[in-house]
Design a protein around this motif. Structure first.
Motif, PDB file in Angstrom:
ATOM      1  N   MET A 120       5.237  13.405  24.406  1.00 57.18           N
ATOM      2  CA  MET A 120       4.335  13.370  23.265  1.00 57.18           C
ATOM      3  C   MET A 120       3.752  11.959  23.159  1.00 57.18           C
ATOM      4  O   MET A 120       4.398  10.973  23.507  1.00 57.18           O
ATOM      5  N   ALA A 121       2.505  11.894  22.683  1.00 55.23           N
ATOM      6  CA  ALA A 121       1.896  10.611  22.318  1.00 55.23           C
ATOM      7  C   ALA A 121       1.723  10.594  20.808  1.00 55.23           C
ATOM      8  O   ALA A 121       1.686  11.651  20.168  1.00 55.23           O
ATOM      9  N   ARG A 122       1.635   9.400  20.255  1.00 55.71           N
ATOM     10  CA  ARG A 122       1.347   9.335  18.821  1.00 55.71           C
ATOM     11  C   ARG A 122       0.479   8.131  18.515  1.00 55.71           C
ATOM     12  O   ARG A 122       0.357   7.191  19.312  1.00 55.71           O
ATOM     13  N   SER A 123      -0.117   8.208  17.355  1.00 57.97           N
ATOM     14  CA  SER A 123      -0.960   7.121  16.875  1.00 57.97           C
ATOM     15  C   SER A 123      -0.135   5.861  16.688  1.00 57.97           C
ATOM     16  O   SER A 123       1.030   5.916  16.276  1.00 57.97           O
ATOM     17  N   SER A 124      -0.733   4.718  16.950  1.00 55.11           N
ATOM     18  CA  SER A 124      -0.045   3.451  16.703  1.00 55.11           C
ATOM     19  C   SER A 124      -0.236   2.966  15.269  1.00 55.11           C
ATOM     20  O   SER A 124       0.311   1.925  14.893  1.00 55.11           O
ATOM     21  N   VAL A 125      -0.983   3.725  14.452  1.00 52.87           N
ATOM     22  CA  VAL A 125      -1.139   3.356  13.042  1.00 52.87           C
ATOM     23  C   VAL A 125      -0.631   4.433  12.097  1.00 52.87           C
ATOM     24  O   VAL A 125      -0.414   4.160  10.921  1.00 52.87           O
ATOM     25  N   ASP A 126      -0.420   5.649  12.590  1.00 53.64           N
ATOM     26  CA  ASP A 126       0.038   6.745  11.733  1.00 53.64           C
ATOM     27  C   ASP A 126       0.958   7.635  12.553  1.00 53.64           C
ATOM     28  O   ASP A 126       0.514   8.439  13.370  1.00 53.64           O
ATOM     29  N   GLU A 127       2.289   7.478  12.345  1.00 59.29           N
ATOM     30  CA  GLU A 127       3.259   8.187  13.173  1.00 59.29           C
ATOM     31  C   GLU A 127       3.228   9.702  12.972  1.00 59.29           C
ATOM     32  O   GLU A 127       3.819  10.451  13.758  1.00 59.29           O
ATOM     33  N   ARG A 128       2.516  10.166  11.958  1.00 63.00           N
ATOM     34  CA  ARG A 128       2.392  11.615  11.755  1.00 63.00           C
ATOM     35  C   ARG A 128       1.419  12.256  12.741  1.00 63.00           C
ATOM     36  O   ARG A 128       1.448  13.478  12.935  1.00 63.00           O
ATOM     37  N   LEU A 129       0.552  11.452  13.344  1.00 58.26           N
ATOM     38  CA  LEU A 129      -0.426  11.966  14.306  1.00 58.26           C
ATOM     39  C   LEU A 129       0.207  11.964  15.689  1.00 58.26           C
ATOM     40  O   LEU A 129       0.336  10.921  16.338  1.00 58.26           O
ATOM     41  N   ARG A 130       0.623  13.145  16.143  1.00 62.12           N
ATOM     42  CA  ARG A 130       1.321  13.302  17.419  1.00 62.12           C
ATOM     43  C   ARG A 130       0.542  14.278  18.295  1.00 62.12           C
ATOM     44  O   ARG A 130      -0.017  15.257  17.802  1.00 62.12           O
TER      45      ARG A 130
END
Length: 247
Positions: A120-130
């Motif tokens: 999985m990747a995720r946003s570096s500013v919002d950990e909810r965005l995966r």
């Protein structure tokens, strides 16, 4: 996500805490803290927020290599045995420190990844965005929906473990606790034993189990690929969770 201990009508609930040792038997190399290196890289350079800020390209390349390794690996007999136990009708919840998907590929359906998921990747500013990485990896310039650089969805040194309380709730609902392939030396995972209900049995399967097992934990000094299938075979035959005489 509230967990309750089994009633008489419920199937027995096995909670498994798995660590790097179970994945190592599938060929996934593990981090060795003794020398501070991981695949010949200093951990501070590839597994910390500071390292990512300093050289994101290096970190992304490093995890792309780990991702390729995970994709080539296959579940071993320990992963498969736990999945078979669930298919037999037992309640099996797995709390893993591992970032690979070998439990899921073996067929286990209830897996919590304490330290994130490498696929999985995720946003570096919002950990909810995966975002799932069904193929390939993460490159510089790959952005989340908020326009920020994507990063691996893993918990780095110095970061909070977001699912720790969920893991505690799962452990609190156990009828039997099985620890596989971990020294229980990594915090906060090491504290999870304290979440277990009073009086339940805990088993540790590891080649060094007799040296590693805390007081009150039954040691089974065997590799995961041997010890776990032996236990599961007994439990499936007896239709119950119990501590065998050989433990």
């Amino acid at each position: 996500m509230s967990q309750q201990r089994s009633s008489r009508q419920d199937p027995p609930h096995l909670v498994v805490l798995s660590g790097a040792g179970i994945s190592a038997e599938s060929g996934i190399q593990t981090f060795r803290a003794s020398d501070g290196l991981w695949e010949n890289h200093a951990v501070r350079d590839v597994a910390t927020p500071e390292g990512f800020k300093r050289d994101p390209a290096l970190v992304l390349r490093f995890y792309d290599q780990r991702r390729r390794q995970v994709r080539k690996a296959k579940p071993n007999s320990a992963h498969q045995a736990l999945a078979a136990l669930e298919q037999e009708g037992f309640r099996v919840s797995i709390v893993t420190q591992n970032i690979d998907d070998l439990h899921e590929r073996a067929g286990s359906r209830h897996v919590l990844h304490l330290h994130g998921e490498i696929l999985m990747a995720r946003s570096s500013v919002d950990e909810r965005l995966r975002y799932p990485l069904t193929k390939g990896g993460i490159a510089l310039g790959d952005l989340c929906d908020k326009g920020s650089q994507l990063r691996p969805d893993v918990v780095w040194f110095g970061e909070a473990v977001p699912y720790y309380m969920d893991a505690c709730e799962i452990v609190a609902g156990a009828d039997l606790l099985l620890v596989v392939g971990t020294s229980l030396a990594v915090m906060p995972a090491a504290m999870l034993l304290e979440c277990a209900p009073s009086g339940i049995d805990t088993l540790l399967v590891d080649p060094q189990a007799k040296q590693l097992a805390p007081y009150g934990v039954t040691a089974i000094s065997k590799p995961a690929g041997q010890g776990v299938p032996e236990l599961v075979s007994l439990w499936r035959r007896e239709k119950r969770l119990w501590v065998p005489d050989f433990a």
